[in-house]
Design an enzyme around this catalytic site. Structure first.
Site, short mmCIF file in Angstrom:
data_model
loop_
_atom_site.label_atom_id
_atom_site.label_comp_id
_atom_site.label_asym_id
_atom_site.label_seq_id
_atom_site.Cartn_x
_atom_site.Cartn_y
_atom_site.Cartn_z
N ASP A 190 -12.19 6.08 2.16
CA ASP A 190 -11.07 5.25 1.61
C ASP A 190 -12.28 4.17 0.80
OD1 ASP A 190 -9.18 5.88 -0.38
OD2 ASP A 190 -7.75 4.55 1.16
N LYS A 203 1.23 -6.18 7.83
CA LYS A 203 1.64 -5.24 7.33
C LYS A 203 2.59 -4.82 8.69
CE LYS A 203 -2.08 -2.79 5.88
NZ LYS A 203 -2.76 -2.03 6.49
N GLY A 245 0.61 -1.29 -0.07
CA GLY A 245 -0.15 -0.27 0.09
C GLY A 245 0.63 1.09 -0.17
N SER A 265 3.41 0.19 3.19
CA SER A 265 3.21 -0.71 3.99
C SER A 265 3.59 -1.95 2.32
CB SER A 265 2.16 -1.02 5.27
OG SER A 265 0.54 -1.49 4.04
#
Length: 424
Positions: A206, A105, A85, A88
């Site tokens: 989001d 993560k 992402g 991460s």
């Protein structure tokens, strides 16, 4: 009102809620790299920009140089790269303490997103009063801790392993969802949206197909996934100080269900909130016009997501380099699809005069946008089925936030219970 984006009593500080693990050969070191155990793998040329390297803010010194086979503490052994992402990378790991699998993560050094997400998970756990309707549609962090890297510490967050994102599912299905699948997926994770809004006073900001993932507790899926990596290793790029792997996407089983992920951009509080939020293609009109906003921006996002998954195309362009430059074009596109905004809505904005006249009409220089409508752009349905689909989309894509339904009212919308053709 909002309190620094977090509830009272929760700090933005990374020191809150983290366990600490030192960096050492025993704890974080490279133990038995998987490259030594698998057949030959494809090596990608160093000149090719790969995966997390494509992120504009990527700084290799701030990202932890993990390798397949590494141990994250003595508990988690890295088996497969699941994805990445904006801050991460995500890895399927073998949890040697629980004899199962987990997703870990690993955030870049100093990530504010990691601090926010960790606080949000703590907050969600703190407000759970036993009424868990919708709670199981949120992806919870099991635990979090830090590991030390070459230039600083890295937050690690541990989750139950998840399969594909809805974006992956869409791609596997030729770029579009069937109507039956769309209804099933949206209806199944909608209680999670309700829980965020009603129980947590939270706005996700989001919601898009990449942040909705399919969960499965079937261990056999993960056993097969690891075996696939061992037999057919993913391509990778090898540099002087790290290995960049291509991600591998697991298949989903019949028991999989969608859950909402990634709370790093959540806003908490009664609102209204101010400022930029949301990806370009999902921005609600109140954000484009600088109007204070609330949880109804998530309902707008859901409408855009439904259109994208079913039609296979975005209603609005994504990834514009300069939001200020493109606001006019985005508003003109909204007018083309939805008609003119109500005048009382425009009066809430301090900048609406830049785009609209006193009667609520677009300025002439913005009127060269192609005239179209939702009816013209919908390409997959006909007759009554088309009208029913467009009716629920129009309910969600209203100019005024208060005219959009809440998540609970959407769950009760008769459209979700209408019969559709067999799913392919």
């Amino acid at each position: 009102m909002e309190t620094n984006g977090l509830p009272n009593g929760l700090s933005n500080g990374l020191s809150d809620g983290w366990s600490e693990y030192p960096s050492s050969d025993e704890e974080d070191g490279h133990l038995t790299p998987l490259e030594d155990l698998v057949p030959e793998f494809e090596v990608i040329d160093e000149d090719i920009v790969l995966e997390e390297e494509t992120i504009s803010s990527f700084d290799p010194e701030r990202w932890y140089p993990i390798r397949l086979g590494d141990f994250i503490t003595t508990r988690y052994q890295v088996m497969v790269k699941l994805g990445y992402g904006s801050a991460s990378t995500a890895w399927l790991c073998r949890d040697n303490e629980q004899d199962t699998y987990a997703t870990v993560k690993i955030y870049e050094t100093g990530s504010q997103q990691a601090a926010t997400e960790n606080n949000i998970h703590r907050y969600l756990r703190s407000i759970n009063d036993g009424d868990d309707f919708g709670l199981d549609r949120l992806r919870f962090c099991r635990r979090s801790f830090r590991i030390n890297g070459p230039v600083g510490s890295h937050v690690c967050m541990v989750y139950a392993p998840l399969c594909m994102t809805l974006e992956d599912v869409r791609n596997r299905r030729g770029g579009k969802f069937s109507l039956r699948l769309l209804k099933s997926v949206i209806y199944t994770f909608m209680p999670g949206v309700w829980y965020l809004h009603s129980m947590g006073s939270m706005v996700h900001t989001d919601l898009h197909p990449g942040n909705i993932m399919m969960a499965s507790e079937n261990v056999r899926i993960w056993d097969g996934f690891v075996q696939e990596e061992l037999m057919y290793p993913t391509p990778r790029k090898i540099t002087a100080d790290r290995v960049i792997y291509k991600s591998r996407t697991p298949m989903i089983g019949s028991d999989a269900f969608p859950v909402i992920c990634d709370f790093g951009k959540v806003r908490v509080g009664e609102g209204p909130f101010l400022g930029e939020a949301m990806q370009d293609a999902y921005r609600a009109p109140e954000i484009v016009l600088g109007i204070p906003w609330n949880e109804k921006v998530d309902i707008w996002s859901l409408g855009i997501m439904m259109w994208y998954l079913f039609e296979g195309k975005h209603l609005f362009r994504n990834g514009e380099p300069n939001r200020e430059v493109t606001r006019g074009a985005q508003l003109a596109r909204m007018v083309s699809l939805l008609g003119n905004p109500p005048r009382d809505f425009l009066e809430r904005s301090r900048c609406s005069y830049e785009f609209f006249d006193e009667d609520g009409n677009l300025h002439p220089h913005l009127q060269n946008i192609e005239n179209t409508s939702l009816d013209e752009e919908e390409e997959n349905l006909e007759g009554e089925e088309k009208e029913q689909f467009l009716s629920v989309i129009r309910k969600m894509l209203q100019w005024r936030p208060e005219d959009r339904p809440c998540a609970l009212n959407l769950l009760l919308d008769p459209w979700f219970n209408l019969e559709t053709g067999a799913d392919s």
